[in-house]
Design a protein around this motif. Structure first.
Motif, short mmCIF file in Angstrom:
data_model
loop_
_atom_site.label_atom_id
_atom_site.label_comp_id
_atom_site.label_asym_id
_atom_site.label_seq_id
_atom_site.Cartn_x
_atom_site.Cartn_y
_atom_site.Cartn_z
N LEU A 131 138.79 -38.07 69.70
CA LEU A 131 139.85 -37.20 70.19
C LEU A 131 141.07 -37.38 69.30
CD1 LEU A 131 140.91 -35.29 72.46
CD2 LEU A 131 141.64 -37.36 73.66
N GLU A 132 141.54 -36.29 68.70
CA GLU A 132 142.73 -36.32 67.85
C GLU A 132 143.79 -35.42 68.48
OE1 GLU A 132 141.32 -34.97 64.06
OE2 GLU A 132 140.26 -36.84 63.66
N SER A 133 144.99 -35.97 68.69
CA SER A 133 146.09 -35.24 69.29
C SER A 133 147.32 -35.35 68.39
CB SER A 133 146.43 -35.80 70.67
OG SER A 133 145.31 -35.77 71.51
N GLU A 134 147.87 -34.21 68.00
CA GLU A 134 149.06 -34.21 67.15
C GLU A 134 150.16 -33.42 67.85
OE1 GLU A 134 150.43 -33.10 62.61
OE2 GLU A 134 148.34 -32.92 63.17
N TYR A 135 151.30 -34.09 68.07
CA TYR A 135 152.42 -33.47 68.75
C TYR A 135 153.19 -32.59 67.76
CZ TYR A 135 151.54 -36.55 72.68
OH TYR A 135 150.96 -37.18 73.74
N LYS A 136 153.35 -31.32 68.13
CA LYS A 136 154.04 -30.36 67.26
C LYS A 136 155.51 -30.77 67.09
CE LYS A 136 151.00 -27.12 66.45
NZ LYS A 136 150.59 -26.81 65.13
N GLU A 137 156.02 -30.57 65.88
CA GLU A 137 157.41 -30.88 65.50
C GLU A 137 157.75 -32.36 65.65
OE1 GLU A 137 160.10 -28.19 67.46
OE2 GLU A 137 159.18 -26.45 66.51
N ARG A 138 156.74 -33.20 65.57
CA ARG A 138 156.93 -34.66 65.59
C ARG A 138 155.99 -35.25 64.56
NH1 ARG A 138 156.52 -36.52 71.83
NH2 ARG A 138 158.11 -35.18 72.67
N SER A 139 156.19 -36.47 64.27
CA SER A 139 155.27 -37.14 63.34
C SER A 139 154.29 -38.03 64.12
CB SER A 139 156.06 -37.97 62.32
OG SER A 139 156.84 -38.93 63.01
N THR A 140 154.01 -37.65 65.36
CA THR A 140 153.13 -38.45 66.21
C THR A 140 151.72 -37.88 66.22
OG1 THR A 140 155.02 -38.94 67.65
CG2 THR A 140 152.83 -39.40 68.52
N LYS A 141 150.77 -38.70 65.80
CA LYS A 141 149.36 -38.34 65.84
C LYS A 141 148.60 -39.48 66.49
CE LYS A 141 145.55 -36.54 63.13
NZ LYS A 141 145.07 -36.06 61.84
N ILE A 142 147.78 -39.16 67.48
CA ILE A 142 147.02 -40.18 68.20
C ILE A 142 145.53 -39.89 68.00
CG2 ILE A 142 146.49 -41.14 70.46
CD1 ILE A 142 149.32 -40.26 71.31
N GLU A 143 144.79 -40.94 67.65
CA GLU A 143 143.34 -40.83 67.52
C GLU A 143 142.69 -41.80 68.49
OE1 GLU A 143 141.96 -41.20 63.51
OE2 GLU A 143 143.18 -39.53 62.81
N GLU A 144 141.68 -41.33 69.17
CA GLU A 144 140.99 -42.13 70.16
C GLU A 144 139.48 -41.93 69.99
OE1 GLU A 144 140.60 -44.87 72.79
OE2 GLU A 144 142.63 -44.08 72.67
N GLU A 145 138.72 -43.00 70.13
CA GLU A 145 137.26 -42.91 70.06
C GLU A 145 136.67 -43.64 71.25
OE1 GLU A 145 135.47 -43.92 66.33
OE2 GLU A 145 137.05 -42.94 65.19
N GLY A 146 135.47 -43.22 71.62
CA GLY A 146 134.79 -43.87 72.72
C GLY A 146 133.49 -43.18 73.05
#
Length: 156
Positions: A90-105
């Motif tokens: 699961l990859e989530s990137e917040y628009k207009e921010r430099s925040t990207k979260i990656e999750e595996e499972g």
């Protein structure tokens, strides 16, 4: 006092209608798909096709993308990759921010059409989605079948 009584009655009636719709969605899914759980290569249970079943591993496996709502940004660009072996990314990137979260499972699919993600980091349930017509919708729990159009990820 009469207005309070009328308002209370209206709330009870609306709640009953909402619960009936959720139950109807769940029963419709069960009747339409006739799914069962099996383990693939010793991993998390995944859906397998029964006779006449339109939801199969092959149809569920793949990449799902969408823009999910965000309280303090324009949205969260989300990509969920479901793999045939019962794992996900699961990859989530917040628009207009430099925040990207990656999750595996690992993920499992319940007989009533919920995709349940379990994080490798925490070992706990992270996110639940409801599958409907080739699209998955983020929901609040494994018993929730309410489709919210703003919370959908479409198969690519």
């Amino acid at each position: 006092m009469k207005n309070l009584l009328k308002l209370s009655l209206l709330i009870v009636v609306l709640s009953a209608i909402s619960c009936a719709q959720k139950k109807e969605n769940r029963e419709e899914f069960k009747n339409e798909h006739k799914v069962e759980e099996k383990r693939v290569d010793g991993t998390a249970p995944v859906v397998v096709a029964g006779e006449g079943n339109r939801l199969s591993i092959e149809k569920l496996e793949g990449n799902y993308k969408g823009l999910l709502p965000c309280a303090d940004c324009p949205g969260i660009e989300t990509e969920l990759k479901l793999k045939k072996d019962g794992t996900y990314k699961l990859e989530s990137e917040y628009k207009e921010r430099s925040t990207k979260i990656e999750e595996e499972g690992t993920f499992s699919v319940s007989p009533d059409g919920h995709v349940i993600l379990k994080s490798n980091k925490t070992g706990e349930q992270e996110t639940v989605y409801f599958v409907q017509n080739g699209t998955i919708y983020m929901v609040s729990s494994a018993s929730d079948v309410e489709v919210r159009p703003n919370y959908k990820l479409e198969k690519q």
